[in-house]
Structure formats: C-alpha cells, structure tokens
Design an enzyme around this catalytic site. Structure first.
Site, mmCIF file in Angstrom:
data_model
loop_
_atom_site.group_PDB
_atom_site.id
_atom_site.type_symbol
_atom_site.label_atom_id
_atom_site.label_comp_id
_atom_site.label_asym_id
_atom_site.label_seq_id
_atom_site.Cartn_x
_atom_site.Cartn_y
_atom_site.Cartn_z
ATOM 1 N N HIS A 119 66.202 35.178 -28.332
ATOM 2 C CA HIS A 119 65.541 35.627 -29.553
ATOM 3 C C HIS A 119 64.062 35.890 -29.290
ATOM 4 C CE1 HIS A 119 63.390 35.009 -33.408
ATOM 5 N NE2 HIS A 119 64.406 35.718 -33.891
ATOM 6 N N TYR B 112 66.105 62.939 -32.626
ATOM 7 C CA TYR B 112 65.020 62.014 -32.300
ATOM 8 C C TYR B 112 65.560 60.678 -31.821
ATOM 9 C CZ TYR B 112 65.913 59.640 -36.760
ATOM 10 O OH TYR B 112 66.495 58.948 -37.772
ATOM 11 N N ARG C 237 64.455 53.311 16.616
ATOM 12 C CA ARG C 237 64.107 53.012 15.220
ATOM 13 C C ARG C 237 65.243 53.440 14.297
ATOM 14 N NH1 ARG C 237 58.547 56.312 14.555
ATOM 15 N NH2 ARG C 237 58.103 54.703 12.997
ATOM 16 N N SER D 86 71.716 57.883 -38.507
ATOM 17 C CA SER D 86 70.920 57.227 -37.484
ATOM 18 C C SER D 86 71.847 56.250 -36.774
ATOM 19 C CB SER D 86 69.738 56.501 -38.121
ATOM 20 O OG SER D 86 69.019 55.811 -37.130
ATOM 21 N N MET E 39 68.264 47.440 10.834
ATOM 22 C CA MET E 39 67.793 46.899 12.097
ATOM 23 C C MET E 39 66.302 47.151 12.309
ATOM 24 S SD MET E 39 68.776 47.666 16.000
ATOM 25 C CE MET E 39 67.281 48.587 16.291
ATOM 26 N N GLU F 122 76.907 52.529 -37.240
ATOM 27 C CA GLU F 122 76.819 51.339 -36.394
ATOM 28 C C GLU F 122 78.137 50.570 -36.364
ATOM 29 O OE1 GLU F 122 73.785 48.722 -37.971
ATOM 30 O OE2 GLU F 122 74.130 49.451 -40.000
ATOM 31 N N ARG G 230 65.307 51.637 -44.375
ATOM 32 C CA ARG G 230 66.661 51.083 -44.478
ATOM 33 C C ARG G 230 66.704 50.062 -45.604
ATOM 34 N NH1 ARG G 230 69.049 47.764 -39.528
ATOM 35 N NH2 ARG G 230 67.609 46.191 -40.283
ATOM 36 N N ARG H 224 62.544 48.372 -41.534
ATOM 37 C CA ARG H 224 63.457 47.342 -42.022
ATOM 38 C C ARG H 224 62.814 46.619 -43.187
ATOM 39 N NH1 ARG H 224 64.319 46.136 -35.854
ATOM 40 N NH2 ARG H 224 62.120 46.578 -36.098
ATOM 41 N N ARG I 176 55.478 59.055 4.860
ATOM 42 C CA ARG I 176 56.423 59.111 3.734
ATOM 43 C C ARG I 176 55.623 59.002 2.445
ATOM 44 N NH1 ARG I 176 58.931 53.179 4.981
ATOM 45 N NH2 ARG I 176 56.957 52.089 4.912
ATOM 46 N N GLY J 245 72.834 53.205 -35.096
ATOM 47 C CA GLY J 245 72.297 51.854 -34.916
ATOM 48 C C GLY J 245 73.004 51.243 -33.722
ATOM 49 N N THR J 246 72.476 51.521 -32.542
ATOM 50 C CA THR J 246 73.242 51.192 -31.342
ATOM 51 C C THR J 246 73.235 49.702 -30.998
ATOM 52 O OG1 THR J 246 71.349 51.920 -30.055
ATOM 53 C CG2 THR J 246 73.175 53.465 -30.299
ATOM 54 N N ASN J 247 72.371 48.914 -31.634
ATOM 55 C CA ASN J 247 72.481 47.461 -31.401
ATOM 56 C C ASN J 247 73.792 46.949 -31.983
ATOM 57 O OD1 ASN J 247 69.957 47.644 -30.336
ATOM 58 N ND2 ASN J 247 68.922 46.627 -32.034
ATOM 59 N N ASP J 248 73.989 47.223 -33.285
ATOM 60 C CA ASP J 248 75.225 46.769 -33.912
ATOM 61 C C ASP J 248 76.432 47.536 -33.377
ATOM 62 O OD1 ASP J 248 74.915 44.556 -35.557
ATOM 63 O OD2 ASP J 248 73.888 45.748 -37.091
ATOM 64 N N CYS K 132 68.311 54.434 -33.543
ATOM 65 C CA CYS K 132 67.261 53.474 -33.861
ATOM 66 C C CYS K 132 67.534 52.090 -33.279
ATOM 67 C CB CYS K 132 67.049 53.382 -35.371
ATOM 68 S SG CYS K 132 68.491 52.761 -36.236
ATOM 69 N N GLY L 109 66.355 45.401 5.551
ATOM 70 C CA GLY L 109 67.669 44.837 5.847
ATOM 71 C C GLY L 109 68.289 45.564 7.021
ATOM 72 N N LYS M 3 62.807 58.849 7.998
ATOM 73 C CA LYS M 3 61.859 58.748 9.102
ATOM 74 C C LYS M 3 62.016 59.947 10.040
ATOM 75 C CE LYS M 3 61.214 54.380 10.229
ATOM 76 N NZ LYS M 3 61.720 53.113 10.795
HETATM 77 P P1 ADP Z 1 59.672 50.113 10.021
HETATM 78 O O1 ADP Z 1 60.621 51.007 9.323
HETATM 79 O O2 ADP Z 1 59.998 48.674 9.922
HETATM 80 O O3 ADP Z 1 58.247 50.457 9.711
HETATM 81 P P2 ADP Z 1 59.263 51.550 12.438
HETATM 82 O O4 ADP Z 1 60.336 52.163 13.249
HETATM 83 O O5 ADP Z 1 58.463 52.478 11.634
HETATM 84 O O6 ADP Z 1 59.891 50.411 11.584
HETATM 85 O O7 ADP Z 1 58.330 50.836 13.487
HETATM 86 C C1 ADP Z 1 57.896 49.545 13.588
HETATM 87 C C2 ADP Z 1 56.503 49.576 14.225
HETATM 88 O O8 ADP Z 1 56.584 50.093 15.543
HETATM 89 C C3 ADP Z 1 55.547 50.475 13.485
HETATM 90 O O9 ADP Z 1 54.267 49.886 13.486
HETATM 91 C C4 ADP Z 1 55.561 51.715 14.281
HETATM 92 O O10 ADP Z 1 54.362 52.436 14.150
HETATM 93 C C5 ADP Z 1 55.734 51.210 15.691
HETATM 94 N N1 ADP Z 1 56.383 52.209 16.538
HETATM 95 C C6 ADP Z 1 57.579 52.788 16.355
HETATM 96 N N2 ADP Z 1 57.833 53.698 17.299
HETATM 97 C C7 ADP Z 1 56.770 53.689 18.128
HETATM 98 C C8 ADP Z 1 56.439 54.420 19.304
HETATM 99 N N3 ADP Z 1 57.237 55.360 19.776
HETATM 100 N N4 ADP Z 1 55.259 54.158 19.898
HETATM 101 C C9 ADP Z 1 54.441 53.204 19.386
HETATM 102 N N5 ADP Z 1 54.686 52.476 18.297
HETATM 103 C C10 ADP Z 1 55.849 52.720 17.666
HETATM 104 MG MG MG Z 2 57.496 52.174 9.769
HETATM 105 MG MG MG Z 3 72.573 47.027 -37.875
#
Ligand code: ADP
Ligand code: MG
Ligand code: MG
Length: 886
Positions: A468, A864, A96, A777, A107, A758, A630, A574, A352, A779-782, A844, A105, A26
């Site tokens: 299977h 191959y 952010r 060849s 913050m 194999e 084979r 086979r 991104r 035979g990587t299964n066996d 194979c 996951g 970001k």
């Molecule tokens: P996430 O990674 O969960 O998308 P972000 O940091 O990108 O978290 O932001 C969460 C939301 O808050 C997004 O919609 C983002 O556009 C908005 N946001 C983040 N920073 C600002 C800011 N400086 N002004 C206005 N909106 C913001």
């Molecule tokens: Mg975002």
């Molecule tokens: Mg075999």
C-alpha cells in the site's frame, strides 16, 4: 558458401558496424574503426554463426573454419611482421569474446596468447626488455589457467604475495625480470599440480583452447541467468575476436586506458577517463594501482598530484582527442573507448555507445541536436522514458556526507528530509504548521492517506514494492522507502530502533526513495531541473506523439503539479479522496451510517458545497482542459470509523447513540468488498449520492464559466459498470440533475457521460454499453484484478514467485498483461467503436505511466492515457517513442 571468419586491420575490414548480429558488438566496431583508418591492431572475428553451429553439431566446428582461421592469422602475421609461435619473432594475440550486446558473465579476455618457454625468449630479445617479456608470460599463464583451464586466480596471487614477502618488497613494480621468470615457472608448476598435466606449450593448442572456452562460456550458468534477466535470446550466440597484441606494459612511454567522449554521469561535454602508465588491459579496472586522470582539468578538479595523460603524453593525448571527435561524429553518439599506448604509439582496442545516467542521456541528446549531430527524433528515441523518474524528484547531493541508518526497498523515487512522525494525524497537524515530516509506520493502510499526503516521505518496516505504501506513494509522487526489515518501529512509544540505534519522534532523518537508503539527520538535497534540456526534449516529444496524456489527480495540489508536468487534462478525478479531507469525513460517515433516505440527504446536503468547492478549484486550474470526474467508487466500509473517538464524533454530529452506529457499521460488513457493494452499485441503490455529486459538478462548471469566461466540459464517469442497463439508468439520473441545475441557474454547460471499462463483462458488452456512453476509460487496475482473478492487495505473497518462474513476464499491475487484460482492452475498444465511431477512449490505471503499456495503448488506438502527476512526462515521452516507432 558461408564465410566464418572476418578480418580487420591496416585501414580496411571485411566487417562493418551494422554487422553486430554476425560479428558481435566488439568485432563489428573493431572492423568499423579499422575501416575509418583509426589505428586498430589487426585481427579477425569468428562469427556468431560458428557458435550456433558449435551447439547444433555436438560441440564441433564447420570443416572450413580451420583453413579460414589460418589464412586470417597469416594476414595478421604479415601486417605485424611477426609469426605466431616463432621462437625469435613471435606474434602474440588476445582472444576476446563478444556477443551482440555487451554481456557480463561471458568468458574473460585472454591476453598475450602465443607465449611459451621459447617465444618468451624471443619477445625478451626483440623488445630488449626481459622484465616486460617475463611479466607478460606470467600474466598469460595466470589468465589462461584461470579463464580457459579453470585454475582459480587466487593460487597465482598467493604465489606473487609469497614471492614479494621473501624478497621484502611491497609493490609489483619492485619485481624485476628474474622475479617474474621465477614466478612464471612457479605458475606453470601450480597449473600442472592442479590439472595433472603440463601447461600447453603449443601455441595452436593454446589458441583453440581459448576459442573453445569462449564458445563454451555462452552456455555457462551465469551467462544464462544474465540473458534471462535481460531478455537476450539463447540463439544469438557469441563471436570470438583474435587480435594482435599491443603492449601498454613496455615501460614509461607505454600506457593503457579507458575513456568516455562525454561525462557519463552528468553528460558534460568533456572527455572523461583514466589511464595507467606501464600497465596492461584489465589493470585499469582491477584497481591494483590507482589510475590517473585523462585530462588536466579533471586532475585539477579532483586535486590529484599525479600527472594527467594530457600532461604526461601531450602528443598521444592529442591524437586520442582527435579519435574521440572522429568517433562521435561517425557514430553520432557518446562513445565508451579502450586504448593502449605502446612506446608512444596510440592503438584503439574498443568502442561502443557508452552507458549513461538519465541526467547524462538527456543532456547529451539535447546538446547533440544543437551540435547538429542528430535530429530531434533521434534525441527523443535516445532517452529511456522510465529513467525520467530519476530527474523529476529531488535527489541527494552526491557530495553531502551521509550517515546510513538502515536500508529498505526503493519504493518511490525522491529524496526527503524531515522530522520522524509515527502517526498520520500528527503528520498532518505538523505539516499544517509548516514542518517537514517523514511518516514512519510498520505498514500503511487507506487510513493513512492524509498522513502520507502531508508527509515529505514515507518509511515502512514491512511491505514490498507493491505494498500500500509503495503504490500510494508513487501515485502521490512522495518519496518512499518500504520494507526496511531491520527496523523495529514502536509508534506508541514514539521510537524506532535499528541495530541498537534509537531514533525518537521529532528526530530528523533523510530517506532516498531512489536507492532505499535511510540516513540519520538532514542530508542536503538538490531540486529537479525542469526547464532547460528537460523542457526542450519534452517539446520535441510532444511534436511527435498522437496519444494525449492526462493525469489522475484528486486534489487541487496534484492537479497543479500535473499541469506543470504537461498534463492535457484530468483522466481520473477520484471523488472519494476528497471525502477524507479534514472535517468532511464526519459528514461522509454520517451519510453512510444514516438509517434512511432522509438522514442520507441531510448528510449529502453538507457535502454538496464542499464537493462543489473542490470542483471549482480544479476546473479553474485546468483552464478549460477536459476533466473526467468519477462518481463514488469504493466500498463504503473504507470510510467507516474505527476508533472509539471517531464513532463519538459521528454520533455527535447525528445526535444518535454511538452504540447504534456501531451496530449499523457491523451491518455494512462485507466478505469481499472489492466485489461487493461499490461502484455504480452504490449509485443504483443510493441514487441520491450520485445525484449530489452530479449537482456539485454542474453547479461548479456553471460558476467557473461565469467567473472566468472559459468553457468547462466536465466528463462524468460511472465506475464498475457490468451491464448496459446500469449505465443507461444512471445516465438518465445525471441528465435529470443537469436539467434541474440548468433550469435553476438559467444557464447550461456541455458535458459528457461515460463509463469505466473495468470488468470483463463490460469489455465483452462494449458495443451495447457504448450506446449510453460518450466515452470509455479503461480502468486497468480493476480490469487486471477481475480478468486474472488476482487481488492486488494480496498479490504480494505470490506474484514475485510468478515473475521469477516466468509465468508472468512482468508484474501485471505494473505493465499491462497484453495477452489477457490487453486483449480485453482491445476488444472493448473495437466493440465500443463499432457502435460509436468517435467514442472517446482512454486508460486510467497505473499502467498509463508505464512505457510498455503506453506503447500498447498507442497501438490499440486509444485517444489518451492518464497517469499519476509525476509520471506524466514519462507517458509523454513513451507516447512519442511509440509514434516514432510507427
Ligand atoms: P571486456 O569486454 O571485459 O572489456 P576486452 O576484450 O575488451 O574485454 O579486453 C579486456 C582488456 O584487455 C581491455 O582493457 C582491453 O583493452 C585489453 N585488450 C584486449 N585485446 C587487447 C590487445 N590485442 N592488445 C592489448 N590489450 C588488449
Ligand atoms: Mg572491453
Ligand atoms: Mg476501479
């Protein structure tokens, strides 16, 4: 001296897009956008090195950090013309998190930081919009309490609901400045009640609280789990971004939105996105209000009546479209973007590379080459080989209605509809009559191969992704849903039930092996598109790969599918699968159960023309491409009759008593057939079987050369060799047959004799074995079974646990165990080539279609890989990527 803080804004930045390791994704992209002169609210990024420092030094910070942070904040203040914590003209910021790769996951973002009981008054006065100011304050208390202080958000939602009820209104938009003011006070009181201390009013304390929370979240449990699942190293750390707030909630000329520069689901080159008027950040994804379309076209297509951004804010929309163009040109990839409009002015908050489906990835890669944005090599690298699987099979029409019956595992991709059949013979018979059938079994066994082949799809109640049914269906390219645990199948009664709903034999169902869904009735399916973009990308891939790609194909049908998918030969044909077809199985059983050589020869004489016929057909389809055949490999008991009527059929054909046959059958019983009388051991003890097969091959080759004028070079492969003597002896037999046939026909063909590697002993002894072999060849299964000592058919019970506990990074039957089995392949290749420099080398096993294994094979210098027909394109692309990676 280490620099801990990087600033961006006002058309300049200290960071760049290629500094993701230091600034996180970001932060690096915010810096890049600022440098490009795009409207980015000014801000700063605290580096990932601070995160590392924090954990290396008992949750403390480098001494210089505070000074650098203050200086960078002062820069933001100067740029915005407001002061952090100033009662009359306050600067507000967002805090952010941002790791190198986007990581759920971590913050959640805190918006509007810098508000307190005093600054909220300043904000209200400056914006001349008290409702906006109090709404922002209550949002901040809510987010900060939840994300930083750990007070659950439902407390606050509850307070809003109570307030609305008391006031007798339904919508947040019905609440005015006083309502939000009251709620802000209630929120603060709630937080104090929960934590036993007041909500922080000092803005610097707020800021450091949020920064601590971001770094702290790097090691919380769900982030750790996510990293483990996605192979993200602990030591990468996260960055923290602090950025001046812009407000999408300042009234009807303000808005917030997200967009993709192209459609991420099908790749169409049209902007795709949503926006909400008078809203902030997460409101768009949170689903509190339904967002509106970005473009007029999307709105009309979707039949929405609320205006698109293109219609409601044409000027800002125009600017946004310019930004999309600029970003795509700059990054040379489809972008996923966040933006906010504050009183008619556009601000960019994130960009991104956008996540996309396989279909979209393909289309975008090809079109970007045509637009001159990227070159062919880049396009080849942009498409995930394994994802092609989604494109090679029929899929459900996304618009078609579905009545979901039950769910199982997505064991083999593709969607298929057909009549329910519970028995493999019946499936075969109905398919012969041109009917589409879905074979439904509690589980499948080798006895069901013909039924599985005849069926459009396979559904099982038991068994996992390596059962299977799953393995065979993937190999055949049949759709399969396995382990549908809620399903009760009573094949004898001809019905299955699930949650009280009954489906009878002959009823129509649809299965989606890509999702695991089972549906009642026929759901419309769409056929894969193999020309166009797909064909173009594959042509580019072929131009860059050095590994050849062959296919494992046993029937003329599979062979032609594989040719369509671009197979350059057959790496494994086979012969035993041919033995199951129709009437032949009786002759095969006769051969196995014969008391003596004479009896066996009689049965073999019946099989000879059938085998020859198959080879003729396969050689013709392959038009001179190499075909590795084979010789008979599996333990004979796999062909044994089981049912009374099957014994009776064979007894008839042989003119003996069924009881005699049964005794003979039980004599053949083996305790551990996988390590028993199979492979070349059959050829050593019953040479006449291999002699018949060799004869069928040579006769077919001569016949096809005569008919077509094309050169046929059969490669005869001896399985399960452990010693050089086995191969030397069997090679002599094959050569003798060749001599006989050539003399009889007065014509000869070129051929190769080689072996499968194999067994670990064969890999170790490869230098000696190579003296009798024209090719190896692997035979990587066996080889996996014998190197690790795991039976694939029994691994289901513990292998998942092994993968979960990280004893194996992956199922070694899916992706080659490079350290163990791979080491044997490498050694076998080196030792083999030490004897014969240009020994032809291939693989194979199932691994031939696994991208990571293909890359491994490229690295080891194999000639191959060979894989099941539907995985040929995956292997072609993976081989190209391996070559391009160098
Ligand atoms: P996430 O990674 O969960 O998308 P972000 O940091 O990108 O978290 O932001 C969460 C939301 O808050 C997004 O919609 C983002 O556009 C908005 N946001 C983040 N920073 C600002 C800011 N400086 N002004 C206005 N909106 C913001
Ligand atoms: Mg975002
Ligand atoms: Mg075999």
């Amino acid at each position: 001296m280490t620099k801990w803080v990087y600033s961006f804004g006002d058309g300049a930045a200290e960071g760049r897009a290629d500094m993701k390791n230091l600034l996180g994704g970001k932060g690096a992209n915010l810096a890049e956008m600022a440098s490009l002169g795009l409207p980015v609210p000014p801000g700063l990024t605290i580096t990932t090195e601070v995160c590392t420092y924090y954990y290396d030094n008992g949750h403390s910070y480098p001494a210089e950090l505070e000074g650098e942070l203050d200086a960078a904040i002062a820069q933001i203040e100067a740029s915005v013309g407001a002061k952090f914590g100033d009662a009359s003209n306050p600067l507000l910021v967002s805090v952010r998190s941002g790791a190198r790769v986007s990581m759920p996951g971590m913050m959640d973002t805190v918006l509007n930081l810098g508000l307190n009981d005093e600054t909220v008054q300043g904000l209200a006065a400056n914006s001349e919009n008290p409702r906006f100011a109090w709404d922002s304050y209550r949002r901040f208390i809510q987010m900060y309490s939840d994300v930083v202080l750990g007070v659950d958000h439902y407390h606050f939602e509850e307070l809003i609901d109570i307030h609305k009820e008391e006031k007798g209104v339904d919508l947040d938009t019905d609440l005015d400045a006083d309502d939000w003011k009251e709620l802000a006070a209630a929120f603060k009181a709630k937080t104090e009640e929960e934590l036993g201390k007041p909500f922080p009013q000092d803005v610097k304390e707020q800021l450091w609280g949020a920064i601590n929370a971001v770094f702290g979240s790097w090691r919380i449990e769900r982030a750790k789990v996510y990293r483990k699942l996605n192979n993200i190293p602990e030591e990468w750390g996260t960055a923290v971004n602090v950025q001046a707030m812009v407000f999408g909630n300042m009234g009807e000329t303000s808005a917030t939105g997200v967009a993709f520069t192209r459609d991420p689901s099908d790749g169409t080159n049209e902007y795709y996105g949503e926006y909400l008027i008078n809203a902030q950040g997460e409101d768009v994804v949170a689903g509190i209000r339904t967002p509106q379309n970005l473009t007029k076209k999307a709105r009309v297509d979707a039949g929405n009546d609320k205006p698109s951004m293109e219609e409601s804010m044409p000027e800002v929309y125009g600017q946004l479209a310019d930004v999309f163009e600029k970003l795509e040109k700059h990054y040379r990839d489809m972008q996923d973007i966040e933006f906010t409009v504050q009183r008619g002015k556009l601000w960019m908050l994130q960009t991104r590379s956008g996540k996309r489906t396989a279909k979209a990835a393909l289309k975008i890669a090809v079109e970007m080459v045509e637009e001159g944005l990227i070159d062919e090599k880049t396009a080849v690298m942009r498409v995930e080989p394994a994802s092609l699987d989604q494109l090679l099979h029929p899929t459900l029409d996304p618009d078609a209605p579905r009545d979901i019956y039950t769910r199982g595992l997505p064991a083999s991709p593709g969607a298929a509809s057909g009549k329910v059949v519970f028995d493999s013979d019946e499936a075969e018979a109905m398919a012969k009559n041109g009917e589409d059938v879905i074979l439904c079994r509690v589980e499948t066994s080798p006895e069901d191969i013909h039924g599985m082949h005849a069926a459009r799809g396979i559904l099982t109640a038991r068994g996992g992704m390596t059962s299977h049914a799953a393995v065979v269906a993937r190999g055949m390219g049949r759709a399969c849903v396995s382990g549908a645990g809620q399903l009760r199948i009573d094949g004898k009664a001809g019905v299955m039930t699930c949650m009280g709903r009954e489906i009878k034999a002959g009823d129509i169902i649809t299965i989606d092996g890509g999702s695991g869904e089972v549906m009642v009735g026929e759901v419309k399916t769409l056929q894969p598109e193999l020309s166009g973009d797909f064909a173009k990308l594959m042509t580019w891939a072929d131009a860059h790969r050095t590994l050849k790609v062959r296919t494992n194909a046993d029937t003329p049908n599979d062979t032609s599918t594989a040719r369509e998918f671009g197979a350059e030969g057959i790496g494994l044909c086979r012969t035993e699968h041919m033995f199951f077809e129709g009437e032949r199985i009786v002759a095969v059983r006769q051969m196995i159960l014969a008391e003596d050589l004479r009896g066996r020869k009689e049965a073999l004489a019946k099989l000879l023309p059938m085998q020859r016929g198959d080879f003729v057909e396969i050689f013709k389809i392959m038009h001179g491409l190499p075909v590795t055949i084979r010789l008979l490999d599996p333990p004979l008991h796999e062909f044994m009759p089981r049912e009374e009527n099957e014994f009776a059929d064979v007894a008839d054909a042989m003119g003996v008593d069924a009881a005699v046959l049964k005794r003979r059958a039980s004599d053949l019983h083996e305790f551990n057939p996988m390590l028993g009388h199979r492979g070349c051991r059959l050829g050593i003890t019953y040479p006449e079987i291999y002699e018949m097969q060799a004869r069928a091959i040579f006769e077919a080759a001569i016949e096809v050369e005569g008919d077509t004028g094309e050169t046929v070079v059969p490669e005869i492969m001896i399985p399960l060799v452990a010693t050089e003597k086995e191969l030397a002896m069997l090679r002599e037999r094959v050569e003798a047959v060749a001599g006989e046939v050539f003399a009889e026909k007065g014509k000869s063909v070129d051929y190769l004799v080689g072996t499968m590697i194999e067994l670990p002993r064969a890999a170790l002894q490869a230098a000696k074995i190579a003296s009798s072999a024209d090719f190896f060849s692997f035979g990587t299964n066996d080889l996996t079974q014998t190197a690790i000592g795991i039976s694939r058919d029994d691994a289901g019970r513990f292998l998942d646990e092994y993968v979960k506990k990280d004893i194996f990074a992956q199922d070694p039957f899916v992706s080659i165990d490079q350290d163990g089995v791979g080491e044997l392949v490498k050694l076998g290749a080196e030792r083999g080539r030490s004897t014969k420099e240009n020994l032809k080398l291939g693989i194979c096993g199932e691994h031939g279609g696994d991208p990571a294994s293909v890359e491994f094979c490229h690295g080891v210098g194999l000639d191959y890989v060979s894989c099941s027909p539907f995985r040929v394109p995956i292997a072609r692309l993976a081989a190209a990527q391996a070559a391009l990676k160098g």
